[in-house]
Design a protein around this motif. Structure first.
Motif, PDB file in Angstrom:
ATOM      1  N   ILE A  61      30.975  22.844  48.021  1.00  0.00           N
ATOM      2  CA  ILE A  61      30.344  24.165  47.940  1.00  0.00           C
ATOM      3  C   ILE A  61      31.073  25.154  48.855  1.00  0.00           C
ATOM      4  O   ILE A  61      31.369  26.291  48.453  1.00  0.00           O
ATOM      5  N   ASP A  62      31.372  24.734  50.077  1.00  0.00           N
ATOM      6  CA  ASP A  62      32.073  25.620  51.014  1.00  0.00           C
ATOM      7  C   ASP A  62      33.450  26.010  50.487  1.00  0.00           C
ATOM      8  O   ASP A  62      33.869  27.167  50.610  1.00  0.00           O
ATOM      9  N   ALA A  63      34.149  25.024  49.899  1.00  0.00           N
ATOM     10  CA  ALA A  63      35.479  25.318  49.353  1.00  0.00           C
ATOM     11  C   ALA A  63      35.379  26.297  48.187  1.00  0.00           C
ATOM     12  O   ALA A  63      36.184  27.239  48.083  1.00  0.00           O
ATOM     13  N   LEU A  64      34.391  26.101  47.307  1.00  0.00           N
ATOM     14  CA  LEU A  64      34.224  27.009  46.170  1.00  0.00           C
ATOM     15  C   LEU A  64      33.833  28.405  46.642  1.00  0.00           C
ATOM     16  O   LEU A  64      34.330  29.405  46.112  1.00  0.00           O
ATOM     17  N   LYS A  65      32.964  28.489  47.646  1.00  0.00           N
ATOM     18  CA  LYS A  65      32.566  29.805  48.151  1.00  0.00           C
ATOM     19  C   LYS A  65      33.755  30.545  48.753  1.00  0.00           C
ATOM     20  O   LYS A  65      33.880  31.765  48.585  1.00  0.00           O
ATOM     21  N   SER A  66      34.625  29.809  49.428  1.00  0.00           N
ATOM     22  CA  SER A  66      35.824  30.440  49.992  1.00  0.00           C
ATOM     23  C   SER A  66      36.724  30.975  48.891  1.00  0.00           C
ATOM     24  O   SER A  66      37.301  32.059  49.019  1.00  0.00           O
ATOM     25  N   GLU A  67      36.845  30.215  47.804  1.00  0.00           N
ATOM     26  CA  GLU A  67      37.677  30.672  46.691  1.00  0.00           C
ATOM     27  C   GLU A  67      37.033  31.845  45.968  1.00  0.00           C
ATOM     28  O   GLU A  67      37.721  32.794  45.563  1.00  0.00           O
ATOM     29  N   VAL A  68      35.702  31.808  45.802  1.00  0.00           N
ATOM     30  CA  VAL A  68      34.994  32.884  45.102  1.00  0.00           C
ATOM     31  C   VAL A  68      35.180  34.216  45.820  1.00  0.00           C
ATOM     32  O   VAL A  68      35.288  35.268  45.184  1.00  0.00           O
ATOM     33  N   LYS A  69      35.233  34.177  47.165  1.00  0.00           N
ATOM     34  CA  LYS A  69      35.376  35.413  47.926  1.00  0.00           C
ATOM     35  C   LYS A  69      36.669  36.155  47.599  1.00  0.00           C
ATOM     36  O   LYS A  69      36.752  37.365  47.808  1.00  0.00           O
ATOM     37  N   THR A  70      37.672  35.431  47.122  1.00  0.00           N
ATOM     38  CA  THR A  70      38.961  36.063  46.813  1.00  0.00           C
ATOM     39  C   THR A  70      38.988  36.663  45.414  1.00  0.00           C
ATOM     40  O   THR A  70      39.973  37.309  45.052  1.00  0.00           O
ATOM     41  N   LEU A  71      37.931  36.457  44.619  1.00  0.00           N
ATOM     42  CA  LEU A  71      37.923  36.879  43.216  1.00  0.00           C
ATOM     43  C   LEU A  71      37.023  38.086  43.021  1.00  0.00           C
ATOM     44  O   LEU A  71      36.068  38.292  43.775  1.00  0.00           O
ATOM     45  N   PRO A  72      37.305  38.902  41.994  1.00  0.00           N
ATOM     46  CA  PRO A  72      36.438  40.056  41.716  1.00  0.00           C
ATOM     47  C   PRO A  72      35.050  39.610  41.277  1.00  0.00           C
ATOM     48  O   PRO A  72      34.872  38.535  40.712  1.00  0.00           O
ATOM     49  N   GLU A  73      34.078  40.470  41.538  1.00  0.00           N
ATOM     50  CA  GLU A  73      32.703  40.145  41.188  1.00  0.00           C
ATOM     51  C   GLU A  73      32.421  40.479  39.734  1.00  0.00           C
ATOM     52  O   GLU A  73      33.038  41.359  39.138  1.00  0.00           O
ATOM     53  N   LEU A  74      31.449  39.740  39.191  1.00  0.00           N
ATOM     54  CA  LEU A  74      30.997  40.003  37.833  1.00  0.00           C
ATOM     55  C   LEU A  74      29.952  41.111  37.893  1.00  0.00           C
ATOM     56  O   LEU A  74      28.750  40.877  37.827  1.00  0.00           O
ATOM     57  N   GLN A  75      30.443  42.353  38.081  1.00  0.00           N
ATOM     58  CA  GLN A  75      29.573  43.497  38.329  1.00  0.00           C
ATOM     59  C   GLN A  75      29.604  44.429  37.127  1.00  0.00           C
ATOM     60  O   GLN A  75      30.649  44.965  36.755  1.00  0.00           O
ATOM     61  N   LEU A  76      28.449  44.616  36.498  1.00  0.00           N
ATOM     62  CA  LEU A  76      28.382  45.509  35.341  1.00  0.00           C
ATOM     63  C   LEU A  76      28.666  46.952  35.738  1.00  0.00           C
ATOM     64  O   LEU A  76      28.261  47.403  36.809  1.00  0.00           O
ATOM     65  N   THR A  77      29.370  47.655  34.854  1.00  0.00           N
ATOM     66  CA  THR A  77      29.605  49.074  35.061  1.00  0.00           C
ATOM     67  C   THR A  77      28.278  49.814  34.926  1.00  0.00           C
ATOM     68  O   THR A  77      27.566  49.635  33.930  1.00  0.00           O
ATOM     69  N   PRO A  78      27.894  50.617  35.924  1.00  0.00           N
ATOM     70  CA  PRO A  78      26.576  51.266  35.860  1.00  0.00           C
ATOM     71  C   PRO A  78      26.433  52.251  34.708  1.00  0.00           C
ATOM     72  O   PRO A  78      25.356  52.377  34.138  1.00  0.00           O
ATOM     73  N   THR A  79      27.536  52.953  34.389  1.00  0.00           N
ATOM     74  CA  THR A  79      27.470  53.931  33.284  1.00  0.00           C
ATOM     75  C   THR A  79      28.725  53.790  32.435  1.00  0.00           C
ATOM     76  O   THR A  79      29.734  54.463  32.676  1.00  0.00           O
TER      77      THR A  79
END
Length: 667
Positions: A61-79
């Motif tokens: 889990i710690d290793a995956l969280k470290s890798e996730v921090k380097t990747l863009p977020e799955l953030q919807l465009t508000p408009t």
């Protein structure tokens, strides 16, 4: 008479030895079994921890969280600018649907990305909907023929999230376009008046880093357009539900502002280049959570791009100009496919910005970033304007930053977003596994603790039973020894006294030597009888019937006789610090040492000292006699007594200074 004394001392040694065997080994056995129980319990716990999977899961889990921090977020465009494409309503589930994309120019493609549309359920969960269940994707050749490159015609395709769905090709293939054939539609979870529907937000087709689907001609066999919100052309207009950035919110005013409704920007690429795409990023306010939905305010609604021969050319070659169907700007970048755009100098003319309704419909141009791309790669460029009515420098238009974060190349962003979604799902599974593993470990730990407690209790009961049996057995042995001592030595000593007295009476005129011998014999017999009675009482009560300090003084007086001595006992109440057996051994040690002095040392003075030093009891017996023969070992009986007392014996002897005996007892 000497035989009686020796017999008594041997019986005392037997008592001490038996006491050692009863007490020390019994205690040692109890302690050993207790330690064994504890060891079993803690070993079980250690084994449980060693075999634990929770630590391994936590590390993953710690290793995956470290890798996730380097990747863009799955953030919807508000408009978003547009929503995408939807099929006609009222069609059955297996009604075929065909969507053709004709590229601006043929390209060698190696990756396809279908971006789902999304909706928010009643529970607030954002999920994909309308993604085709069964479909095929074909490449269209220049001669109009086609070849299947993605085939889900015989199995359902499952969408697990709202991230781009990627389809990598085994090797690049040349294509004039692609054809998506939907063979089975998805069930509609929304309020739309249809049971089955197919929807897509965008289609990316990559040739290396370039999206060759941008600006393609789209034809469909079925659609349900709604203005320019839902339309077939929205599949290739570059607008998806995401922006290709890595989230890192900036100051919402850290952008380019021009306080007028028109502006001409001169672009210098530094050398002759061929550009195939233009991206213009609007200013995003809604992501900051302290503005109303005002993203896109200040974005120009009329855009004109010209290629110039020189920086001062009045006229240039037209590359792009907005038409009548220019969409309403929002928070994602405007992506424009360019054709026949080759040169070093370009002029970007923008005008008619969206009015800022927050400041009484004030007109000003506001931009976050401008990108010129060749084959999907942003080119370095310098910007200049002749109008000086700008609030900030033009460098903000080419710093790679938007209000939302850092710009990422489109293909890299799509692959990273998909990879992050897979990691997030993996993390969710690992979190569940961790909870399950921790629960198992707690149960396993409780099991081993209970087992350890049961073992300890069982061992304590077993030790108690063993001690009880040993006490009973020792009681019988002790009683027998006491009876034997009383009946044999005690009776013999009394008989010896009586016989000596009778012999003394038969001699009418005994000599002085005979009188002295009679007195010695009677004294020894009486002492033996008295000590036998003391020892018998000791056996019967399992306690010493004397205090060891007075006995040491009495023994010194009896054995040393006319030899001067000094007895200093600094350690009081030795009986409280030593067991009964240890008191007997200590007394026997002193007797043995004093007997050796009286018989062999020819000493005129003896010092007897007991003291406490460094947490240990020390016994010093020093004489000023002739010492021991050179090279002689310590007396054997003294070594035996010291070993029983678990003490440290040190004997030093010198012909001039005498002998020094030092016994250090255990702490």
């Amino acid at each position: 008479m000497e035989w009686c004394k020796l017999r008594l001392f041997d019986l005392m040694d037997t008592r001490a030895a038996l006491s050692h065997r009863r007490i020390c080994p019994g205690f040692t056995l109890w302690l050993a079994m207790l330690v064994s129980g504890l060891t079993v319990g803690w070993q079980g716990i250690a084994v449980a921890k060693d075999l634990s999977s929770a630590n391994s899961i936590q590390q993953d889990i710690d290793a995956l969280k470290s890798e996730v921090k380097t990747l863009p977020e799955l953030q919807l465009t508000p408009t978003p600018w547009t929503l995408g494409y939807r099929s006609a309503f009222g069609k059955p589930r297996d009604h075929p649907l065909q969507i053709d994309l004709k590229f601006v120019a043929p390209a060698s493609i190696d990756l396809l990305a279908l971006l789902p549309t999304s909706y928010t359920s009643d529970t607030g969960e954002v999920a994909a909907f309308g993604f085709p269940v069964r479909f095929t994707i074909e490449r269209i050749r220049a001669d109009g023929s086609s070849e299947t490159i993605v085939d889900y015609s015989q199995q359902d395709y499952t969408v697990t999230g709202i991230e781009p769905q990627l389809f990598h090709l085994a090797e690049p293939v040349l294509a004039d376009g692609i054809r998506l054939t939907v063979l089975r539609h998805a069930e509609n979870p929304t309020w739309w008046d249809t049971r089955y529907v197919t929807t897509l937000s965008e289609i990316f087709v990559f040739s290396g880093a370039r999206n060759v689907a941008l600006g393609s001609k789209v034809t469909t066999s079925s659609s349900n357009p709604f203005g320019y919100v839902w339309h077939p052309d929205c599949l290739v207009d570059g607008f998806s539900l995401f922006s290709p950035i890595k989230q890192n919110l900036q100051n919402p005013f850290d952008n380019f502002y021009h306080m007028a409704d028109s502006l001409a920007i001169l672009i210098d690429l530094g050398e002759q280049r061929t550009i195939d795409e233009l991206r213009i990023w609007p200013v995003v306010h809604s992501a900051q959570h302290n503005f109303p939905l005002s993203s896109g305010i200040g974005f120009p609604t009329r855009i004109r791009l010209e290629q110039l021969d020189t920086p001062r050319s009045a006229k240039g070659k037209l590359i792009y100009e907005t038409g009548n169907n220019f969409p309403k700007p929002a928070s994602s970048p405007l992506m424009l496919r360019l054709a026949n755009a080759e040169g070093r100098y370009f002029r970007l003319s923008v005008q008619n910005p969206v009015l800022d309704f927050r400041i009484e419909n004030r007109a000003r141009i506001a931009l976050s970033e401008i990108e010129f791309l060749a084959d999907g790669v942003t080119l370095p460029a310098r910007f200049a304007i002749r109008n000086k009515r700008t609030r900030v420098g033009l460098t903000r238009l080419s710093d790679g930053l938007t209000t939302e974060g850092t710009i990422i190349p489109l293909r890299e962003w799509a692959e990273a977003l998909t990879h992050r979604a897979a990691l997030d799902r993996r993390l969710a599974i690992l979190q569940q596994d961790l909870v399950f593993a921790q629960r198992q470990e707690r149960e396993r730990l409780q099991f081993f603790i209970v087992i350890a407690i049961i073992i300890i209790i069982t061992l304590v009961i077993l030790v108690w039973l063993i001690k009880l049996l040993a006490d009973r057995r020792w009681s019988r042995v002790r009683d027998r020894i006491a009876r034997d001592l009383h009946d044999e030595i005690g009776a013999n000593a009394s008989s010896l006294v009586h016989m000596t007295e009778l012999i003394q009476e038969t001699i009418q005129q005994p000599t002085d030597l005979q009188n002295q011998m009679f007195e010695d014999t009677l004294h020894t017999a009486r002492v033996t009888s008295r000590e036998t009675r003391n020892f018998v009482r000791f056996l019967e009560s399992d306690k010493a019937s004397f205090e060891v300090e007075p006995q040491i003084r009495k023994v010194a007086q009896q054995i040393l006789g006319g030899i001067q001595y000094n007895c200093t006992l600094e350690v009081g109440k030795l009986a409280k610090q030593l067991s009964a057996a240890e008191q007997w051994d200590l007394l026997m040690f002193v007797k043995e040492a004093l007997n050796n002095i009286a018989k062999h040392a020819e000493a005129s003075h003896v010092d007897i000292l007991t003291r406490r030093h460094a947490g240990r009891i020390e016994i010093h017996i020093d004489d000023n006699g002739k010492g021991m023969p050179q090279g002689s070992p310590p007396p054997h009986h003294l070594e035996i007594r010291a070993e029983r007392l678990k003490g440290e014996l040190n004997v030093e002897s010198d012909p001039e200074t005498g002998t020094r005996v030092l016994l250090k007892l255990k702490k």
